[in-house]
Every structure is written in C-alpha cells, then in structure tokens.
Design a protein around this motif. Structure first.
Motif, PDB file in Angstrom:
ATOM      1  N   ARG A  44       0.809  -1.227   0.000  1.00 26.91           N
ATOM      2  CA  ARG A  44       0.000   0.000   0.000  1.00 26.91           C
ATOM      3  C   ARG A  44       0.840   1.273   0.000  1.00 26.91           C
ATOM      4  N   ASN A  45       1.986   1.249   0.697  1.00 23.32           N
ATOM      5  CA  ASN A  45       2.737   2.494   0.838  1.00 23.32           C
ATOM      6  C   ASN A  45       4.081   2.506   0.115  1.00 23.32           C
ATOM      7  N   PHE A  46       4.471   1.405  -0.509  1.00 23.04           N
ATOM      8  CA  PHE A  46       5.791   1.298  -1.124  1.00 23.04           C
ATOM      9  C   PHE A  46       6.030   2.389  -2.173  1.00 23.04           C
ATOM     10  N   ASN A  47       5.199   2.441  -3.190  1.00 16.93           N
ATOM     11  CA  ASN A  47       5.410   3.380  -4.295  1.00 16.93           C
ATOM     12  C   ASN A  47       5.357   4.835  -3.846  1.00 16.93           C
ATOM     13  N   SER A  48       4.419   5.174  -3.005  1.00 15.59           N
ATOM     14  CA  SER A  48       4.319   6.566  -2.553  1.00 15.59           C
ATOM     15  C   SER A  48       5.516   6.958  -1.682  1.00 15.59           C
ATOM     16  N   TYR A  49       6.021   6.017  -0.887  1.00 13.98           N
ATOM     17  CA  TYR A  49       7.146   6.321  -0.005  1.00 13.98           C
ATOM     18  C   TYR A  49       8.429   6.576  -0.806  1.00 13.98           C
ATOM     19  N   ILE A  50       8.695   5.732  -1.805  1.00 10.45           N
ATOM     20  CA  ILE A  50       9.929   5.952  -2.570  1.00 10.45           C
ATOM     21  C   ILE A  50       9.828   7.170  -3.480  1.00 10.45           C
ATOM     22  N   LYS A  51       8.621   7.573  -3.830  1.00  7.90           N
ATOM     23  CA  LYS A  51       8.449   8.800  -4.623  1.00  7.90           C
ATOM     24  C   LYS A  51       8.546  10.045  -3.742  1.00  7.90           C
ATOM     25  N   LYS A  52       8.123   9.912  -2.505  1.00 11.78           N
ATOM     26  CA  LYS A  52       8.091  11.046  -1.577  1.00 11.78           C
ATOM     27  C   LYS A  52       9.490  11.490  -1.150  1.00 11.78           C
ATOM     28  N   HIS A  53      10.420  10.530  -1.023  1.00 13.11           N
ATOM     29  CA  HIS A  53      11.761  10.842  -0.527  1.00 13.11           C
ATOM     30  C   HIS A  53      12.789  10.707  -1.646  1.00 13.11           C
ATOM     31  N   LYS A  54      13.744  11.621  -1.662  1.00 11.65           N
ATOM     32  CA  LYS A  54      14.753  11.637  -2.722  1.00 11.65           C
ATOM     33  C   LYS A  54      15.597  10.365  -2.717  1.00 11.65           C
ATOM     34  N   TYR A  55      16.059   9.933  -1.555  1.00 10.04           N
ATOM     35  CA  TYR A  55      16.891   8.734  -1.433  1.00 10.04           C
ATOM     36  C   TYR A  55      16.272   7.785  -0.419  1.00 10.04           C
ATOM     37  N   VAL A  56      15.977   6.570  -0.852  1.00 12.40           N
ATOM     38  CA  VAL A  56      15.427   5.560   0.055  1.00 12.40           C
ATOM     39  C   VAL A  56      16.189   4.259  -0.163  1.00 12.40           C
ATOM     40  N   LEU A  57      16.822   3.793   0.881  1.00 11.73           N
ATOM     41  CA  LEU A  57      17.490   2.500   0.852  1.00 11.73           C
ATOM     42  C   LEU A  57      16.488   1.476   1.366  1.00 11.73           C
ATOM     43  N   VAL A  58      16.172   0.477   0.544  1.00 12.80           N
ATOM     44  CA  VAL A  58      15.153  -0.506   0.904  1.00 12.80           C
ATOM     45  C   VAL A  58      15.764  -1.898   0.940  1.00 12.80           C
ATOM     46  N   GLU A  59      15.562  -2.577   2.056  1.00 11.58           N
ATOM     47  CA  GLU A  59      15.950  -3.983   2.151  1.00 11.58           C
ATOM     48  C   GLU A  59      14.718  -4.836   1.888  1.00 11.58           C
ATOM     49  N   PHE A  60      14.832  -5.737   0.929  1.00  9.07           N
ATOM     50  CA  PHE A  60      13.799  -6.739   0.688  1.00  9.07           C
ATOM     51  C   PHE A  60      14.230  -7.981   1.450  1.00  9.07           C
ATOM     52  N   TYR A  61      13.383  -8.423   2.366  1.00  4.54           N
ATOM     53  CA  TYR A  61      13.741  -9.563   3.209  1.00  4.54           C
ATOM     54  C   TYR A  61      12.625 -10.594   3.203  1.00  4.54           C
ATOM     55  N   ALA A  62      12.962 -11.757   3.739  1.00  6.07           N
ATOM     56  CA  ALA A  62      11.967 -12.808   3.984  1.00  6.07           C
ATOM     57  C   ALA A  62      12.197 -13.284   5.423  1.00  6.07           C
ATOM     58  N   PRO A  63      11.142 -13.382   6.220  1.00 12.08           N
ATOM     59  CA  PRO A  63      11.310 -13.749   7.629  1.00 12.08           C
ATOM     60  C   PRO A  63      11.888 -15.145   7.839  1.00 12.08           C
ATOM     61  N   TRP A  64      11.796 -16.010   6.848  1.00 12.11           N
ATOM     62  CA  TRP A  64      12.318 -17.366   6.972  1.00 12.11           C
ATOM     63  C   TRP A  64      13.763 -17.482   6.487  1.00 12.11           C
ATOM     64  N   CYS A  65      14.300 -16.445   5.888  1.00  8.24           N
ATOM     65  CA  CYS A  65      15.636 -16.470   5.279  1.00  8.24           C
ATOM     66  C   CYS A  65      16.723 -16.191   6.316  1.00  8.24           C
ATOM     67  N   PRO A  66      17.661 -17.111   6.512  1.00  2.14           N
ATOM     68  CA  PRO A  66      18.733 -16.904   7.498  1.00  2.14           C
ATOM     69  C   PRO A  66      19.571 -15.657   7.225  1.00  2.14           C
ATOM     70  N   HIS A  67      19.826 -15.339   5.959  1.00  2.00           N
ATOM     71  CA  HIS A  67      20.617 -14.148   5.645  1.00  2.00           C
ATOM     72  C   HIS A  67      19.842 -12.868   5.969  1.00  2.00           C
ATOM     73  N   SER A  68      18.537 -12.888   5.754  1.00  2.00           N
ATOM     74  CA  SER A  68      17.708 -11.737   6.122  1.00  2.00           C
ATOM     75  C   SER A  68      17.729 -11.531   7.629  1.00  2.00           C
ATOM     76  N   ILE A  69      17.642 -12.620   8.357  1.00  2.00           N
ATOM     77  CA  ILE A  69      17.665 -12.556   9.817  1.00  2.00           C
ATOM     78  C   ILE A  69      18.998 -11.988  10.287  1.00  2.00           C
ATOM     79  N   GLU A  70      20.068 -12.464   9.692  1.00  2.00           N
ATOM     80  CA  GLU A  70      21.408 -12.003  10.028  1.00  2.00           C
ATOM     81  C   GLU A  70      21.559 -10.512   9.742  1.00  2.00           C
ATOM     82  N   ASN A  71      21.038 -10.071   8.616  1.00  2.00           N
ATOM     83  CA  ASN A  71      21.227  -8.688   8.194  1.00  2.00           C
ATOM     84  C   ASN A  71      20.267  -7.696   8.847  1.00  2.00           C
ATOM     85  N   SER A  72      19.266  -8.188   9.563  1.00  2.00           N
ATOM     86  CA  SER A  72      18.303  -7.267  10.168  1.00  2.00           C
ATOM     87  C   SER A  72      18.980  -6.322  11.164  1.00  2.00           C
ATOM     88  N   ARG A  73      20.006  -6.798  11.854  1.00  2.00           N
ATOM     89  CA  ARG A  73      20.723  -5.914  12.793  1.00  2.00           C
ATOM     90  C   ARG A  73      21.454  -4.800  12.056  1.00  2.00           C
TER      91      ARG A  73
END
Length: 144
Positions: A44-73
């Motif tokens: 619902r808010n993805f497209n509007s958020y990245i358009k609203k701000h000049k620079y947005v760093l977005v992490e795409f994660y999956a809650p079951w993915c060990p690398h996502s879990i590791e990188n959340s910190r």
C-alpha cells in the motif's frame, strides 16, 4: 531394566531441552518487525514512499531467510545512523509477503538492498550489509 529406564529418561530430557531451546532461539532470530529509523513498507505504501523521498534505501527480506535474519541488525544500525537525515531514508519490506512489489522490482533473492534515487532503482551488489559499507556505496551512487 533400571538402566533402560534411566536411558529413556535421559533421552527424553535431552529431547525436551533441544526442542524448547530451539523455539526460543528461532523466535530471537526473526527479523525485528519494528526498528527505530527503519520504515516498514507494504504494497500500500511502497510506491508513494519511494516517490516522496529523494533517497530511500530498501531492504527486501523474507522472515524465513537466514541471511535476512542475520542482516536485520545491520539494517537497524543503518536506520539509527541515518535517523536524522531529511533526504535519506531507510526502509524494509517483506518481499515474500508483498510479492507484487517483489515482482515490480524484479527481485531474485533475499535479502536484496536497493537504493531508490528519485524513485529509480539501483541495486546494491556488495556482499556485506555493514552500515559503513552501505553508506559508502550509497554516497557514491548519490554523487553519480
């Protein structure tokens, strides 16, 4: 008979300890849902958020993915580090749950980090998501 009973009780105790501790370990490894300085995006808010701000760093994660879990910190540290920035925002989105957004950006694995500059995607190809490395990379992208 007595030795068999003791052996069965010991095995049962070991099994109980293993299963009960693995649940608490798994619970602590899930990517944190709320992180200070990191916006949780949805379809619902993805497209509007990245358009609203000049620079947005977005992490795409999956809650079951060990690398996502590791990188959340690292994402959390990055969000805290850039908390006061007006132009540069840090966000994350569950790419597994919001599959339509994952398809929109041609996501091919987890975790993946994109920098959106004026709504346009630049993929982070680095291996490490250490905050200093990501910030260094993002600065190079901004200067181009």
């Amino acid at each position: 008979m007595k030795n068999t009973l003791v052996c069965v009780l010991v095995l049962a105790l070991i099994a109980f300890i293993c299963f009960s501790s693995s649940e608490s370990v798994n619970a602590s490894l899930k990517p944190q849902s709320r992180m200070r300085g990191v916006k949780e995006l949805t379809s619902r808010n993805f497209n509007s958020y990245i358009k609203k701000h000049k620079y947005v760093l977005v992490e795409f994660y999956a809650p079951w993915c060990p690398h996502s879990i590791e990188n959340s910190r690292n994402i959390q540290r990055l969000g805290k580090r850039l908390l006061d920035s007006k132009n540069f925002k840090v966000a994350k989105i569950n790419g597994d749950r919001y599959n339509s957004i994952a398809k929109q950006v041609n996501l091919d694995g987890f975790p993946t980090v994109y920098l959106f500059v004026d709504g346009k995607k630049v993929e982070y190809k680095g291996y490490s998501l250490a905050p200093r490395k990501v910030v260094k990379w993002a600065r190079k992208q901004i200067k181009q």
